[in-house]
Design a protein around this motif. Structure first.
Motif, PDB file in Angstrom:
ATOM      1  N   LYS A 152       0.847  -1.191   0.000  1.00 34.70           N
ATOM      2  CA  LYS A 152       0.000   0.000   0.000  1.00 34.70           C
ATOM      3  C   LYS A 152       0.881   1.238   0.000  1.00 34.70           C
ATOM      4  CE  LYS A 152      -0.278  -0.413   5.033  1.00 34.70           C
ATOM      5  NZ  LYS A 152      -1.158  -0.619   6.203  1.00 34.70           N
ATOM      6  N   VAL A 153       0.240   2.401  -0.119  1.00 35.20           N
ATOM      7  CA  VAL A 153       0.914   3.689   0.021  1.00 35.20           C
ATOM      8  C   VAL A 153       0.252   4.432   1.171  1.00 35.20           C
ATOM      9  CG1 VAL A 153       1.410   5.918  -1.064  1.00 35.20           C
ATOM     10  CG2 VAL A 153       1.543   3.816  -2.414  1.00 35.20           C
ATOM     11  N   VAL A 154       1.070   4.973   2.066  1.00 38.30           N
ATOM     12  CA  VAL A 154       0.544   5.709   3.216  1.00 38.30           C
ATOM     13  C   VAL A 154       1.232   7.065   3.298  1.00 38.30           C
ATOM     14  CG1 VAL A 154       0.046   3.596   4.502  1.00 38.30           C
ATOM     15  CG2 VAL A 154       2.257   4.728   4.805  1.00 38.30           C
ATOM     16  N   MET A 155       0.565   8.004   3.941  1.00 38.30           N
ATOM     17  CA  MET A 155       1.191   9.283   4.268  1.00 38.30           C
ATOM     18  C   MET A 155       1.791   9.138   5.659  1.00 38.30           C
ATOM     19  SD  MET A 155       0.785  11.025   1.569  1.00 38.30           S
ATOM     20  CE  MET A 155       1.408  12.613   2.169  1.00 38.30           C
ATOM     21  N   ASP A 156       3.099   9.309   5.758  1.00 35.81           N
ATOM     22  CA  ASP A 156       3.776   8.994   7.012  1.00 35.81           C
ATOM     23  C   ASP A 156       4.803  10.069   7.347  1.00 35.81           C
ATOM     24  OD1 ASP A 156       6.036   7.545   8.658  1.00 35.81           O
ATOM     25  OD2 ASP A 156       4.274   6.263   8.826  1.00 35.81           O
ATOM     26  N   ASP A 157       4.797  10.490   8.599  1.00 34.10           N
ATOM     27  CA  ASP A 157       5.799  11.438   9.095  1.00 34.10           C
ATOM     28  C   ASP A 157       6.873  10.648   9.826  1.00 34.10           C
ATOM     29  OD1 ASP A 157       7.217  13.633   9.927  1.00 34.10           O
ATOM     30  OD2 ASP A 157       5.842  14.115  11.574  1.00 34.10           O
ATOM     31  N   MET A 158       7.576   9.788   9.080  1.00 37.73           N
ATOM     32  CA  MET A 158       8.517   8.865   9.703  1.00 37.73           C
ATOM     33  C   MET A 158       9.679   9.583  10.375  1.00 37.73           C
ATOM     34  SD  MET A 158      10.446   7.207   6.401  1.00 37.73           S
ATOM     35  CE  MET A 158      11.552   6.303   7.472  1.00 37.73           C
ATOM     36  N   ALA A 159      10.003  10.781   9.919  1.00 41.97           N
ATOM     37  CA  ALA A 159      11.126  11.504  10.500  1.00 41.97           C
ATOM     38  C   ALA A 159      10.714  12.381  11.672  1.00 41.97           C
ATOM     39  CB  ALA A 159      11.794  12.361   9.430  1.00 41.97           C
ATOM     40  N   GLY A 160       9.409  12.464  11.940  1.00 45.33           N
ATOM     41  CA  GLY A 160       8.940  13.258  13.067  1.00 45.33           C
ATOM     42  C   GLY A 160       9.098  14.748  12.873  1.00 45.33           C
ATOM     43  N   THR A 161       9.033  15.208  11.629  1.00 47.35           N
ATOM     44  CA  THR A 161       9.225  16.632  11.347  1.00 47.35           C
ATOM     45  C   THR A 161       7.907  17.383  11.227  1.00 47.35           C
ATOM     46  OG1 THR A 161       9.241  16.231   8.956  1.00 47.35           O
ATOM     47  CG2 THR A 161      11.359  16.146  10.115  1.00 47.35           C
ATOM     48  N   GLY A 162       6.787  16.650  11.272  1.00 45.50           N
ATOM     49  CA  GLY A 162       5.493  17.286  11.093  1.00 45.50           C
ATOM     50  C   GLY A 162       5.069  17.394   9.643  1.00 45.50           C
ATOM     51  N   THR A 163       5.863  16.843   8.738  1.00 47.44           N
ATOM     52  CA  THR A 163       5.549  16.896   7.306  1.00 47.44           C
ATOM     53  C   THR A 163       5.425  15.482   6.755  1.00 47.44           C
ATOM     54  OG1 THR A 163       6.851  18.936   7.114  1.00 47.44           O
ATOM     55  CG2 THR A 163       6.257  17.805   5.062  1.00 47.44           C
ATOM     56  N   PRO A 164       4.202  14.948   6.656  1.00 47.77           N
ATOM     57  CA  PRO A 164       4.027  13.597   6.115  1.00 47.77           C
ATOM     58  C   PRO A 164       4.416  13.539   4.636  1.00 47.77           C
ATOM     59  CG  PRO A 164       2.056  14.342   7.276  1.00 47.77           C
ATOM     60  CD  PRO A 164       2.928  15.542   7.082  1.00 47.77           C
ATOM     61  N   VAL A 165       4.965  12.399   4.232  1.00 39.83           N
ATOM     62  CA  VAL A 165       5.299  12.176   2.827  1.00 39.83           C
ATOM     63  C   VAL A 165       4.707  10.839   2.401  1.00 39.83           C
ATOM     64  CG1 VAL A 165       7.413  13.534   2.888  1.00 39.83           C
ATOM     65  CG2 VAL A 165       7.503  11.107   3.450  1.00 39.83           C
ATOM     66  N   ALA A 166       4.506  10.683   1.099  1.00 37.53           N
ATOM     67  CA  ALA A 166       3.936   9.440   0.571  1.00 37.53           C
ATOM     68  C   ALA A 166       4.988   8.337   0.624  1.00 37.53           C
ATOM     69  CB  ALA A 166       3.454   9.652  -0.858  1.00 37.53           C
ATOM     70  N   MET A 167       4.674   7.281   1.361  1.00 34.60           N
ATOM     71  CA  MET A 167       5.605   6.172   1.537  1.00 34.60           C
ATOM     72  C   MET A 167       4.977   4.884   1.012  1.00 34.60           C
ATOM     73  SD  MET A 167       8.184   7.639   3.049  1.00 34.60           S
ATOM     74  CE  MET A 167       9.149   6.298   3.756  1.00 34.60           C
ATOM     75  N   GLY A 168       5.729   4.165   0.202  1.00 33.03           N
ATOM     76  CA  GLY A 168       5.298   2.846  -0.213  1.00 33.03           C
ATOM     77  C   GLY A 168       5.637   1.835   0.863  1.00 33.03           C
ATOM     78  N   VAL A 169       4.684   0.974   1.179  1.00 33.08           N
ATOM     79  CA  VAL A 169       4.903  -0.078   2.172  1.00 33.08           C
ATOM     80  C   VAL A 169       5.093  -1.392   1.420  1.00 33.08           C
ATOM     81  CG1 VAL A 169       4.010  -1.263   4.201  1.00 33.08           C
ATOM     82  CG2 VAL A 169       3.428   1.148   3.800  1.00 33.08           C
ATOM     83  N   TYR A 170       6.258  -1.994   1.589  1.00 32.08           N
ATOM     84  CA  TYR A 170       6.591  -3.247   0.923  1.00 32.08           C
ATOM     85  C   TYR A 170       6.743  -4.341   1.975  1.00 32.08           C
ATOM     86  CZ  TYR A 170       7.333  -0.595  -3.337  1.00 32.08           C
ATOM     87  OH  TYR A 170       7.135   0.201  -4.438  1.00 32.08           O
ATOM     88  N   PHE A 171       6.411  -5.574   1.603  1.00 34.54           N
ATOM     89  CA  PHE A 171       6.489  -6.652   2.583  1.00 34.54           C
ATOM     90  C   PHE A 171       6.992  -7.931   1.937  1.00 34.54           C
ATOM     91  CE2 PHE A 171       2.572  -7.769   0.541  1.00 34.54           C
ATOM     92  CZ  PHE A 171       2.439  -9.144   0.704  1.00 34.54           C
ATOM     93  N   ILE A 172       7.511  -8.794   2.788  1.00 32.15           N
ATOM     94  CA  ILE A 172       7.859 -10.152   2.388  1.00 32.15           C
ATOM     95  C   ILE A 172       7.329 -11.074   3.469  1.00 32.15           C
ATOM     96  CG2 ILE A 172      10.161 -10.070   3.453  1.00 32.15           C
ATOM     97  CD1 ILE A 172      11.146 -11.793   1.095  1.00 32.15           C
ATOM     98  N   ASP A 173       6.654 -12.140   3.066  1.00 31.61           N
ATOM     99  CA  ASP A 173       5.987 -13.054   3.992  1.00 31.61           C
ATOM    100  C   ASP A 173       6.664 -14.417   3.938  1.00 31.61           C
ATOM    101  OD1 ASP A 173       3.909 -15.143   4.819  1.00 31.61           O
ATOM    102  OD2 ASP A 173       2.850 -13.286   5.317  1.00 31.61           O
ATOM    103  N   LYS A 174       6.996 -14.937   5.097  1.00 29.50           N
ATOM    104  CA  LYS A 174       7.711 -16.214   5.177  1.00 29.50           C
ATOM    105  C   LYS A 174       6.929 -17.345   4.529  1.00 29.50           C
ATOM    106  CE  LYS A 174       9.756 -19.401   8.565  1.00 29.50           C
ATOM    107  NZ  LYS A 174      10.050 -19.611  10.004  1.00 29.50           N
TER     108      LYS A 174
END
Length: 396
Positions: A152-174
């Protein structure tokens, strides 16, 4: 604290205080974070604090943060982490960063493969996620090439700066398995083709081995499978259209399509033009030119991503006692450059130029006087893989 580990070219170990200057240099430059607004370090003390925090968390099994260290020089070149565990500790997130001078060499792919295996086999995880900016094409390619799927794509403020950016979420499943890509390699039974097969298999590709000698293909298959990889041998003479069509049909039945075609098979005979046997001239033209065209033409409707044509420096300049060989490679160069224009909105097409290698190609020739100066096929194959990102030209 978890033990140290190693891969083919890397050590993975806990951060130490001696890493602080390198961490500070990396975390203090905006150039290293073009897609997210990371808070930048202003003093090396922040790097020391970061190292202490990471190691304290590792002592508590709260997360696992490892320095990526180059075996050859024993220097830190980046970090990779497994963190953000869910309550059941069956899922976690992977984070990574590589210093600029060490990018595009396959090091992060090697570290990521290790981290996935470590997470699944040692930590008991069943799913790993990675977040990356939707604009970070290199990071997306890294994840996809190593079996991660976009969730999926989420808006995430991963750096804690108050400015969310569009982040792709990638996964691998065992248990679902990885999104293993498929590469078909001509001339895969020996020389560079054999080494390319090993490198791509090691990096989560199912390798379709194409060649004329079943014994050689079976040997390569056995080696790949003994190392945990996947390969399918298919006897194919690229100079014979019927043989190519049969190979394509077999691939279509089993896989529907492939991601990458590597036109590697080639033949060379050397000497003054008058001394060349007509059969050798025919074989160079048929293998190097017609064979490359045959494979490309009939595989092309089934290729999802890119075509890589192994040309050599004989396609860049004329050489003494290589007149026909150079002519054939110039033809492949022209073919490749034309396809780049013809397929620009459909597939990536890459031309690879490298010098002579220490392979069986030269076994029955005295054209190369000092074979010790030749590069190893293994090193050339690794370099091609490391630079294989859809670019127009790879020079090794």
């Amino acid at each position: 604290m978890p033990a140290n580990f190693e891969t083919e070219r890397l050590y993975l170990r806990a951060l130490i205080e001696e890493d602080a200057p390198s961490i500070f240099k990396y975390r203090s430059s905006k150039d290293n974070f073009p897609f997210v607004e990371m808070p930048l370090y202003r003093s090396v003390d922040e790097a020391y604090s970061y190292i202490r925090k990471m190691n304290e968390g590792m002592q508590l099994d709260a997360w696992y943060c490892y320095a990526i260290v180059l075996k050859e020089t024993d220097e830190i070149i980046g970090t990779i982490s497994i963190w953000n565990f869910d309550d059941e500790r069956t899922q976690a997130e992977i984070g990574y960063g590589l210093f600029e001078d060490f990018k595009r060499k396959g090091y992060m792919s090697e570290a990521l493969n290790w981290a996935v295996e470590y997470g699944f086999s040692e930590l008991g995880l069943t799913k790993l996620e990675a977040y990356t900016s939707v604009e970070n094409e290199a990071s997306i390619l890294l994840l996809e090439r190593n079996g991660f799927k976009k969730e999926k794509v989420v808006m995430d403020d991963m750096a804690g700066t108050g400015t969310p950016v569009a982040m792709g979420v990638y996964f691998i499943d065992k248990y679902l398995g990885s999104a293993m890509k498929i590469v078909a390699i001509t001339g895969a039974g020996s020389g560079l083709g054999r080494e390319l097969s090993f490198v791509y298999a090691k990096n989560n590709y199912h390798v379709v081995l194409l060649g004329r000698t079943v014994e050689k293909l079976n040997e390569v298959t056995k080696i790949i499978e003994s190392s945990g990889g996947e390969a399918t041998p298919i006897v194919c003479d690229i100079t014979d259209v019927k043989s190519v069509i049969q190979a394509v049909t077999g691939i279509e039945v089993r896989f529907k399509s492939i991601d990458v075609l590597i036109n590697n098979a080639g033949y060379g005979a050397f000497g003054e033009l008058e001394s060349l046997e007509d059969k050798d001239i025919d074989l160079m033209i048929d293998t190097n030119i017609r064979g490359t065209i045959n494979a490309t033409k009939y595989f092309m409707p089934h290729i999802r991503e890119r075509i890589i044509n192994i040309i050599s420096t004989a396609g860049l300049k004329g050489k003494v006692n290589e007149s026909v060989y150079c002519a054939s490679k110039y033809a492949v160069r022209g073919f490749t450059e034309s396809l780049q224009l013809e397929l620009k909105d459909r597939l990536d097409v890459t031309a690879v130029y490298m010098g002579g290698m220490a392979t069986p190609f030269w076994d029955n020739s005295d054209h190369i006087k000092d074979k010790l100066r030749l590069k190893s096929a293994k090193d050339v194959a690794q370099a091609i893989y490391d630079l294989d990102d859809g670019r127009a030209v790879i020079e090794v």
